[in-house]
Structure formats: structure tokens, C-alpha cells
Design an enzyme around this catalytic site. Structure first.
Site, PDB file in Angstrom:
ATOM      1  N   ASP A   1       0.865  -1.185   0.000  1.00 45.38           N
ATOM      2  CA  ASP A   1       0.000   0.000   0.000  1.00 45.38           C
ATOM      3  C   ASP A   1       0.897   1.229   0.000  1.00 45.38           C
ATOM      4  O   ASP A   1       1.149   1.833   1.051  1.00 45.38           O
ATOM      5  CB  ASP A   1      -0.906  -0.045   1.241  1.00 45.38           C
ATOM      6  CG  ASP A   1      -1.908   1.108   1.268  1.00 45.38           C
ATOM      7  OD1 ASP A   1      -1.889   1.943   0.344  1.00 45.38           O
ATOM      8  OD2 ASP A   1      -2.694   1.185   2.227  1.00 45.38           O
ATOM      9  N   HIS A   2       1.389   1.597  -1.184  1.00 45.30           N
ATOM     10  CA  HIS A   2       2.367   2.676  -1.301  1.00 45.30           C
ATOM     11  C   HIS A   2       1.874   3.772  -2.237  1.00 45.30           C
ATOM     12  O   HIS A   2       1.009   3.543  -3.090  1.00 45.30           O
ATOM     13  CB  HIS A   2       3.689   2.131  -1.840  1.00 45.30           C
ATOM     14  CG  HIS A   2       4.429   1.270  -0.864  1.00 45.30           C
ATOM     15  ND1 HIS A   2       5.642   0.690  -1.143  1.00 45.30           N
ATOM     16  CD2 HIS A   2       4.129   0.900   0.406  1.00 45.30           C
ATOM     17  CE1 HIS A   2       6.057   0.004  -0.093  1.00 45.30           C
ATOM     18  NE2 HIS A   2       5.152   0.108   0.852  1.00 45.30           N
TER      19      HIS A   2
ATOM     20  N   SER B   1       3.920   1.167  10.705  1.00 44.88           N
ATOM     21  CA  SER B   1       4.154   2.584  10.992  1.00 44.88           C
ATOM     22  C   SER B   1       4.671   3.378   9.804  1.00 44.88           C
ATOM     23  O   SER B   1       4.874   4.587   9.902  1.00 44.88           O
ATOM     24  CB  SER B   1       5.116   2.733  12.176  1.00 44.88           C
ATOM     25  OG  SER B   1       6.319   2.045  11.944  1.00 44.88           O
ATOM     26  N   GLY B   2       4.897   2.728   8.656  1.00 42.79           N
ATOM     27  CA  GLY B   2       5.085   3.452   7.411  1.00 42.79           C
ATOM     28  C   GLY B   2       6.492   3.910   7.091  1.00 42.79           C
ATOM     29  O   GLY B   2       7.445   3.691   7.841  1.00 42.79           O
ATOM     30  N   GLU B   3       6.614   4.564   5.922  1.00 49.67           N
ATOM     31  CA  GLU B   3       7.876   5.112   5.439  1.00 49.67           C
ATOM     32  C   GLU B   3       7.648   6.520   4.902  1.00 49.67           C
ATOM     33  O   GLU B   3       6.587   6.837   4.353  1.00 49.67           O
ATOM     34  CB  GLU B   3       8.470   4.260   4.302  1.00 49.67           C
ATOM     35  CG  GLU B   3       8.586   2.790   4.585  1.00 49.67           C
ATOM     36  CD  GLU B   3       7.380   2.025   4.084  1.00 49.67           C
ATOM     37  OE1 GLU B   3       6.572   2.579   3.310  1.00 49.67           O
ATOM     38  OE2 GLU B   3       7.217   0.867   4.497  1.00 49.67           O
TER      39      GLU B   3
ATOM     40  N   ASN C   1       6.225   7.190   1.243  1.00 55.87           N
ATOM     41  CA  ASN C   1       4.808   7.185   0.885  1.00 55.87           C
ATOM     42  C   ASN C   1       3.970   8.180   1.669  1.00 55.87           C
ATOM     43  O   ASN C   1       2.900   8.583   1.205  1.00 55.87           O
ATOM     44  CB  ASN C   1       4.250   5.778   1.120  1.00 55.87           C
ATOM     45  CG  ASN C   1       5.026   4.741   0.356  1.00 55.87           C
ATOM     46  OD1 ASN C   1       5.063   4.769  -0.867  1.00 55.87           O
ATOM     47  ND2 ASN C   1       5.686   3.840   1.073  1.00 55.87           N
TER      48      ASN C   1
END
Length: 308
Positions: A29-30, A97-99, A102
Site C-alpha cells: 500500500d504505497h 508505521s510506514g515510510e 509514501n
């Protein structure tokens, strides 16, 4: 892998994967690809809805969705419930917790400690909404004056939480129904169990199957060399160009050591077996190289899946 194929192709590959005998599908999911050469990054939730409608048996998992910046957690709960309805209960919401890559498209990327605190608040919001509760929430980072999810599957959508250490393992055990990790690390899964976690354990292994090992090595170097960076680096770099710059000294042989390449089924079985031996209950197999997916699925049906 949404970074290496367009939306229509992804739906087609999902249908083919179900027919080939795979038991579950995961989807990144990016907003951006890791490297420009990958060339794609469609909106995951549109594709997930289409896949839910186009398939009938295979389980589905977002791998993983970040609910702290690009999406508000209340909206994540609504999206997950909708896919749960469309798939008739076959969807698990994977969360992490994402990057920066994105999430910075909507504003500055928070400090790592703030991100961890935001992520816990997001879990505190999403879990009761998925369970059908009417929620009012006031936190340090998120507010929900009043929310309720109106369309939900008969059974609530499970949450799988990504872990990288003891702190995230605690969150996964406390709030999640399952756990996600990207390394075949038995100690990591033990941390999850020691924290009280008892759910499914989802892993992911990249391979590059093809009739020519040298060609596979070139594909892996072109599209997967970013994966050798540590997660602390991956979480902070802002653009595909940043990943290209950070990996300009990575050699083809460096990546080929980490990703099994070529036609030998035994090499690919061994790569997957590492996750099985570490205690993972589900292993997602990523075929690196978008153009080779149909041939890979035919090979997997005949040679790879029967081995497991």
C-alpha cells in the site's frame, strides 16, 4: 507487488494466483515505487476491492497499510470493513508505521518516537471501529468526535500488526489478531508470543524465478536492490531518487546473495523454508519482475506449490 505492475495487471495476476492454488494474497500500500525502474504504484484499495470481487476463495492482506499520515485511522477502518464485505470475510488488515517515501506526500514525516505514539493511537481507534462500536476518541495526535462503521462483514476484520522489535511486538500482541514481519527471525516471533500474541504469523520472501539465472540477477539488481538497506534507512528516505542514490554502489552479486534467482526450484524452496522453520504460518512469495508474473504463476502451480 503494486510497485512493479499496473492495477489491471494486478487484478489479473490475483485471479491467476487463486486458480494456481495460492492460499492468500498480500498487497503493498504505497504512493511511490521504491525505484523509478519499477514504474508503478496504483491506489491499493481500489485494486483490493476489484480483487475481492474477482476472486472467491483466496485470503487477502494489506502488507502493510500505514494509518498515521496519508490516511486517518477512522478512514482506514472504513476501507478495511468495505473490503471485508466485498470479499465475504476473506480480508485481514495489515498495519505498520510506514515510510517517508509514501507518507510525506501529505506533509512532513514525523520523528520516529512520534510515529510510534501515533501508530498506537491509530490502533486504539481502528480496533473498536472494526468491532462495530460507536467511537468517540480524543488523543494527542488524532481526534474522532464520533464514528461508526455501517457496512461490516459478519465477522470483524482481523488486524495484523507489523513488528521489528520488542516494542512493536507488544503492540501486535495487545491490539492485533496476527503479526507481520519481513525477516525469517524466530526471536522476533518469540517476542510476539512472550507478549501474549497467539495469532497468524505472516512473512514475505522475494524470489526471482526464470529460465536464465543471469537475467534474473539483473532484474533483481534493477528492481530490488533497495531491500538491502536497513529499515531505519528505508523509513526515512523521501523519494525513489533517494533510494537510487543510496544503492548506487550495490552490486548485482550482493542482491543475488539475498534473493534466490533462476530456474532451480530447490533454491526457491530453501528461501521459503527459512520462514517456515522460523515459525511463520503464512509466507507470501514475491516474484521480482512485473513482466514475468504469468509464467511464474504457471511454474509455481506445477513445481513450487506441490512442495508445500
Amino acid at each position: 507487488m503494486s510497485e512493479q505492475s499496473g492495477p489491471r495487471e494486478l487484478v489479473d495476476y490475483a485471479i491467476r494466483a487463486e486458480a494456481a492454488g495460492f492460499g492468500h494474497l498480500v498487497m503493498s500500500d504505497h504512493y511511490n515505487p521504491w525505484l523509478e525502474s519499477q514504474g508503478h504504484s496504483p491506489y491499493a484499495w481500489s485494486v483490493l476491492g476489484a480483487v475481492a470481487h474477482a476472486t472467491s476463495r483466496v485470503e487477502m492482506l494489506s502488507y502493510v497499510t500505514c494509518p498515521i499520515r496519508r490516511y486517518h485511522p477512522a478512514v482506514v477502518a472504513q476501507k478495511a470493513s468495505t473490503v471485508g464485505v466485498l470479499s465475504e470475510g476473506r480480508f485481514t488488515l495489515g498495519l505498520g508505521s510506514g515510510e517517508n517515501l509514501n507518507e510525506h506526500v501529505v506533509g512532513p514525516w514525523p520523528h520516529v518516537q512520534d510515529r510510534h505514539d501515533m501508530f498506537e493511537e491509530a490502533l486504539q481507534i481502528i480496533r473498536p471501529l472494526l468491532a462495530g462500536e460507536r467511537l468517540t476518541y480524543s488523543g494527542t495526535y488524532f481526534d474522532v468526535p464520533e464514528a461508526r462503521i455501517w457496512d461490516r462483514p459478519e465477522a470483524h476484520v482481523p488486524m495484523a500488526v507489523a513488528i521489528s522489535g520488542s516494542s512493536s511486538a507488544r503492540l501486535a500482541a495487545e491490539y492485533g489478531d496476527a503479526v507481520v514481519a519481513i525477516e525469517p527471525d524466530a526471536d522476533l516471533l518469540n517476542s510476539y508470543r512472550e507478549a501474549g500474541g497467539t495469532g497468524n504469523r505472516y512473512g514475505q520472501v522475494p524470489i526471482c524465478w526464470g529460465p536464465d539465472e543471469k537475467a534474473c540477477r539483473k532484474i533483481v539488481h534493477d528492481q530490488w536492490r533497495w531491500s538491502g538497506l536497513t529499515w531505519k534507512v528505508n523509513a526515512e528516505l523521501p523519494e525513489p531518487e533517494s533510494f537510487a542514490a543510496a544503492t548506487q554502489t550495490v552490486r548485482e552479486e550482493d542482491v543475488a546473495e539475498a534473493v534466490s534467482c533462476g530456474p532451480d526450484v530447490e533454491k526457491h524452496v530453501a528461501a521459503i523454508q527459512k520462514f517456515v522453520d522460523a515459525g511463520f504460518s503464512h509466507v507470501a512469495v514475491v516474484q521480482v519482475g512485473g513482466d514475468s508474473q504469468p509464467e511464474f504463476l504457471e511454474w509455481a502451480q506445477k513445481e513450487l506449490l506441490p512442495r508445500f
